[in-house]
Scaffold this motif. Structure first.
Motif, short mmCIF file in Angstrom:
data_model
loop_
_atom_site.label_atom_id
_atom_site.label_comp_id
_atom_site.label_asym_id
_atom_site.label_seq_id
_atom_site.Cartn_x
_atom_site.Cartn_y
_atom_site.Cartn_z
N GLY A 20 -33.67 4.45 -11.88
CA GLY A 20 -34.34 3.18 -12.14
C GLY A 20 -34.41 2.45 -10.81
N MET A 21 -35.57 1.95 -10.44
CA MET A 21 -35.72 1.35 -9.10
C MET A 21 -36.57 0.09 -9.18
SD MET A 21 -36.27 4.72 -6.68
CE MET A 21 -37.71 5.36 -7.54
N GLY A 147 -31.08 1.96 -1.61
CA GLY A 147 -30.92 0.81 -2.51
C GLY A 147 -29.50 0.27 -2.42
N ARG A 194 -29.22 12.57 -9.50
CA ARG A 194 -30.05 11.37 -9.68
C ARG A 194 -30.76 11.14 -8.36
NH1 ARG A 194 -28.31 6.26 -12.88
NH2 ARG A 194 -28.91 4.48 -11.64
N GLY A 296 -32.54 6.11 1.20
CA GLY A 296 -31.29 6.84 1.35
C GLY A 296 -31.43 7.86 2.46
N GLU A 297 -30.32 8.52 2.78
CA GLU A 297 -30.39 9.58 3.80
C GLU A 297 -31.25 10.75 3.30
OE1 GLU A 297 -26.38 10.45 5.01
OE2 GLU A 297 -26.21 8.53 6.08
#
Ligand SMILES: Cc1cc2nc3c(=O)[nH]c(=O)nc-3n(C[C@H](O)[C@H](O)[C@H](O)COP(=O)(O)O)c2cc1C
Length: 327
Positions: A20-21, A147, A194, A296-297
Motif C-alpha cells: 500500500g503506497m 517510504g 512485499r 528503497g534500495e
C-alpha cells in the motif's frame, strides 16, 4: 509456480504483496497485481468508512484476484477507527497495518468481518507483539525499504531474528526489486515478499513522470535514510528512505510551498509544504523534484515503465529460475 504458506493462506498464486503506497497504490494498480496472481493493495487511511467501502467494493468488481486494504492508523479519525477497519475487512481478503503498535482489538475486528490481518514490523519484538495480537501473517521490513521505515537493521539480519521467533507466515520487505532479491528472501525462509518501489513505475500507478524518470536513473546508493520529510507526520521524527536528490532539492528550495497536490479519491487540491511527506502522482504540480520521492534500495531493479503484470511475472519468474538451481 512458487507456492508458500502465504499463497496457501491468502489464496493468491504468486508470493508477492504489492505495498500500500498512499495514492500511488490506487485501485487500478491493485487490480492489475491481483489479476497477475499477487496480492494487490490499496491504502485507505484518511477516508471515512462509507468511502472506504465504496472504493473497495468497486475494486472487488474489477478483479477476481486477491486484494487487501492498507492502514496507517495515525491518519484515521480515532472516532471512526473501528468502523473504518470493519468497512475494509468486509470487502477484502487482507487488512494490513503499519506504523502503529500491533493492536488486538483491530485484529479482532478484521477477523470478525471475515478478513485476514497482517502487520508490517521492524523488529523481533514488534513481530512477537503482532503475533500476540492475533495477526495471521506479518511483514518484516528491513532498513533498505522505501517510504517510512520501521526496520532499524538490514532485511536478512531482521529475517533471521523474526523467522526464528514466530510461526505465522512472514513476508520480507525492503530492497526487493528483482527476482534475485526475491529468491534470496525466499531461500532465507520468507513466505513471500512485499514490494513497493518497483511498483511505483508500473503503468497503473500513475506516478509523476519526473518521479518515474528519477527512479529509473537512480542506483541503490542514490537513496538516503533520513527524518527530514517530517512535516505533518505524527511524530515528525519518523525515519524514511527516499532519493537523495529530492532531499537536496528540498533543502535548497526557496520558499515554504513546493507545489500543489490532488487527493486521488476526492479530487481535492491542496498546497504542499516543503518537507511534507506525500506520494507524487501525475496530478501534482510545482517543484516535483523537491517533493518526497520515496525509494528503497530496490530502486536498482527499476529500469523502465512496465505493466504491473510484467513486474510480477519478471520477479516471480526470475526467483523461480534461481531457486530451481538448488533443488
Ligand atoms: C512510494 C512508497 C509509499 C509507501 N507508502 C506506504 C503506505 O502508505 N503504507 C505502508 O504500509 N507502507 C508504505 N510504504 C512502505 C512499504 O510498505 C514497504 O515497506 C516498502 O516499499 C518496501 O521496500 P521497497 O520500496 O524497497 O520495496 C511505502 C513505500 C513506498 C516506496
Amino acid at each position: 509456480m512458487l507456492s508458500t504458506r502465504f499463497t496457501d493462506l491468502v489464496g493468491c498464486s504468486v508470493p508477492i504483496q504489492q505495498a500500500g503506497m498512499g495514492d500511488l497504490a490506487n485501485p487500478r494498480l491493485a487490480a492489475a497485481v491481483a489479476d497477475a496472481g499477487g496480492l494487490g493493495m490499496v491504502s485507505v487511511y484518511g477516508y471515512p468508512p462509507d468511502l472506504i467501502a465504496d472504493v473497495l467494493d468497486r475494486l472487488r468488481h474489477q478483479t477476481a484476484g486477491c486484494i487487501g486494504a492498507n492502514f496507517i492508523m495515525l491518519f484515521v479519525d480515532p472516532d471512526q477507527a473501528h468502523e473504518c477497519v470493519a468497512a475494509a475487512a468486509s470487502k477484502v481478503r487482507v487488512v494490513d497495518f503499519f506504523h502503529t503498535d500491533p493492536d488486538a482489538v483491530l485484529v479482532e475486528i478484521v477477523h470478525n468481518h471475515g478478513a485476514l490481518a497482517c502487520w508490517q514490523v521492524g523488529s523481533k519484538e514488534e513481530a512477537e507483539a503482532a503475533v500476540a495480537a492475533g495477526c495471521d501473517f506479518i511483514i518484516a521490513q528491513g532498513i533498505e525499504a522505501g517510504g517510512h521505515v520501521r526496520g532499524r537493521i538490514g532485511l536478512l539480519a531482521l529475517l533471521s531474528e523474526v523467522l526464528d521467533t514466530v510461526d505465522v507466515p512472514v513476508l520480507a520487505a525492503g530492497g526487493i526489486g528483482t527476482g534475485r532479491a526475491m529468491a534470496a528472501a525466499l531461500a532465507a525462509g520468507a513466505d513471500g515478499v512485499r514490494v513497493g518501489t518497483r511498483f511505483v513505475v508500473a503503468e497503473e500507478a500513475e506516478a509523476h513522470p519526473t518521479y518515474i524518470n528519477a527512479l529509473i536513473e537512480a542506483r541503490p546508493q542514490d537513496t538516503v535514510y533520513t527524518e527530514a520529510f517530517g512535516v505533518g507526520w505524527p511524530p515528525p521524527d519518523a525515519p524514511h528512505r527516499l532519493l537523495r536528490s529530492c532531499l537536496q532539492a528540498a533543502e535548497s528550495f526557496q520558499g515554504e510551498i513546493v507545489g500543489e497536490g490532488m487527493d486521488y479519491y476526492t479530487g481535492e487540491r491542496f498546497p504542499i509544504e516543503r518537507f511534507h511527506p506525500i506520494g507524487v502522482t501525475k496530478s501534482y504540480t510545482g517543484a516535483i523534484e523537491a517533493m518526497s520521492l520515496w525509494a528503497g534500495e530496490s530502486v536498482g531493479g527499476v529500469k523502465k515503465i512496465e505493466s504491473a503484470a510484467d513486474i510480477v511475472r519478471d520477479m516471480a519468474g526470475e526467483a523461480e529460475r534461481l531457486l530451481r538451481r538448488w533443488r
